[in-house]
Design an enzyme around this catalytic site. Structure first.
Site, PDB file in Angstrom:
ATOM      1  N   LYS A 163       1.154   4.459  -2.754  1.00  0.00           N
ATOM      2  CA  LYS A 163       0.910   5.856  -2.393  1.00  0.00           C
ATOM      3  C   LYS A 163       2.155   6.719  -2.597  1.00  0.00           C
ATOM      4  O   LYS A 163       2.047   7.900  -2.940  1.00  0.00           O
ATOM      5  CB  LYS A 163       0.388   5.951  -0.953  1.00  0.00           C
ATOM      6  CG  LYS A 163      -1.005   5.370  -0.783  1.00  0.00           C
ATOM      7  CD  LYS A 163      -2.031   6.064  -1.682  1.00  0.00           C
ATOM      8  CE  LYS A 163      -3.426   5.530  -1.509  1.00  0.00           C
ATOM      9  NZ  LYS A 163      -4.425   6.239  -2.329  1.00  0.00           N
ATOM     10  N   TYR A 188       0.831  -1.204   0.000  1.00  0.00           N
ATOM     11  CA  TYR A 188       0.000   0.000   0.000  1.00  0.00           C
ATOM     12  C   TYR A 188       0.865   1.253   0.000  1.00  0.00           C
ATOM     13  O   TYR A 188       0.630   2.194  -0.777  1.00  0.00           O
ATOM     14  CB  TYR A 188      -0.922  -0.015   1.217  1.00  0.00           C
ATOM     15  CG  TYR A 188      -1.799   1.200   1.344  1.00  0.00           C
ATOM     16  CD1 TYR A 188      -2.829   1.443   0.433  1.00  0.00           C
ATOM     17  CD2 TYR A 188      -1.610   2.121   2.378  1.00  0.00           C
ATOM     18  CE1 TYR A 188      -3.639   2.565   0.546  1.00  0.00           C
ATOM     19  CE2 TYR A 188      -2.419   3.232   2.502  1.00  0.00           C
ATOM     20  CZ  TYR A 188      -3.436   3.459   1.582  1.00  0.00           C
ATOM     21  OH  TYR A 188      -4.231   4.569   1.697  1.00  0.00           O
TER      22      TYR A 188
END
Length: 270
Positions: A167, A163
């Site tokens: 990002k 994740y």
């Protein structure tokens, strides 16, 4: 108000991942600000998106286009922009909000989950930026492109390797896109939420609760910040409202060296 002002078309913003959470909060705020909207989410969100569209029409008189698809599929995003422009006549802002998250230690992350995160978070944002930019350049009047980063784009977080990687990628996309499109009068920025009370956060919390045996809410309330509370979708929506407005016309990654704005209650410091 002059006839010229009356004839001026309302600005139109597209919001991906609009059915719930931060996306829904942004839709509510931009409708209140007087923008018309293109709302986009997965087909399974049809009932929620239809309800949102109807409430915006009734409360604010917002003209709303509802489009269903998957941001990880390029043709779906292309169709989204084309549909909204066909129904509204133009585009002013793209809010590339859609995203997903998982909790996994790096070596326990299945390849298919990594692919899913990359496809939705990175490719979905890339496609949203791409087709918004094509339309805005074609129109020749500038505009806004805004992406969804995260505090996970500022520093690594345990059990969030994949994740965080997606990002961090959005920071690079945003900085580079701002440099590419500044000459067209298009600003490109990203917002970086901390712990925001959304279904996504609650889903992650449920995972940790099952893993640790602790009561629900223990993990989601473990984030520490200066204000001592988790954020609400409207907290992020207020920032997006500003970035879309004329007051933010001189704010972009290309001019001030920043690619994103934290909305985290004071969790991260640069």
């Amino acid at each position: 108000m002059s006839q010229e002002q009356e004839a001026s078309p309302k600005r139109v913003a597209i919001i991906t991942g609009a059915a719930e959470g931060i996306g829904r909060g942004i839709a509510l705020r931009l409708a209140r600000d007087g923008l018309d909207l293109g709302l986009f989410d997965l087909p399974r969100s049809e009932a929620r998106l239809a309800e949102l569209a109807e409430s915006l029409k009734k409360e604010y008189g917002t003209k709303v286009s509802v489009v269903f698809g998957d941001v990880s599929k390029e043709e779906d995003v292309k169709r989204l922009v084309e549909t909204v422009v066909l129904e509204h006549g133009s585009l002013y802002a793209m809010i590339a909000n859609a995203g997903v998250a998982i909790n996994r230690v790096l070596h326990e992350t299945p390849t298919e989950e990594l692919d899913r995160l990359l496809n939705i978070n990175v490719k979905g944002t890339f496609f949203s930026y791409k087709y918004a930019a094509i339309q805005l350049i074609k129109q020749g009047h500038g505009g806004r492109i805004i992406g969804a980063a995260s505090i996970a784009s500022k520093k690594g977080i345990a059990e969030h390797s994949a994740y965080c990687a997606t990002k961090f990628a959005i920071r690079g996309l945003t900085q580079s896109a701002a440099m590419d499109y500044g000459k067209h009068g298009i600003t490109v920025n990203a917002y970086a939420p901390g712990a925001i009370e959304t279904p996504l956060l609650h889903g992650l919390d449920e995972y940790h609760s099952k893993l640790s045996g602790q009561p629900r809410g223990t993990w989601s309330n473990s984030f520490t910040n200066i204000l001592g509370r988790n954020g609400q979708p409207e907290d992020v929506a207020k920032l997006v409202s500003f970035l879309v407005s004329d007051d933010a016309a001189f704010i972009t990654a290309a001019t001030d060296g920043l690619s994103q704005y934290l909305v985290d209650g004071g969790t991260c410091f640069d």
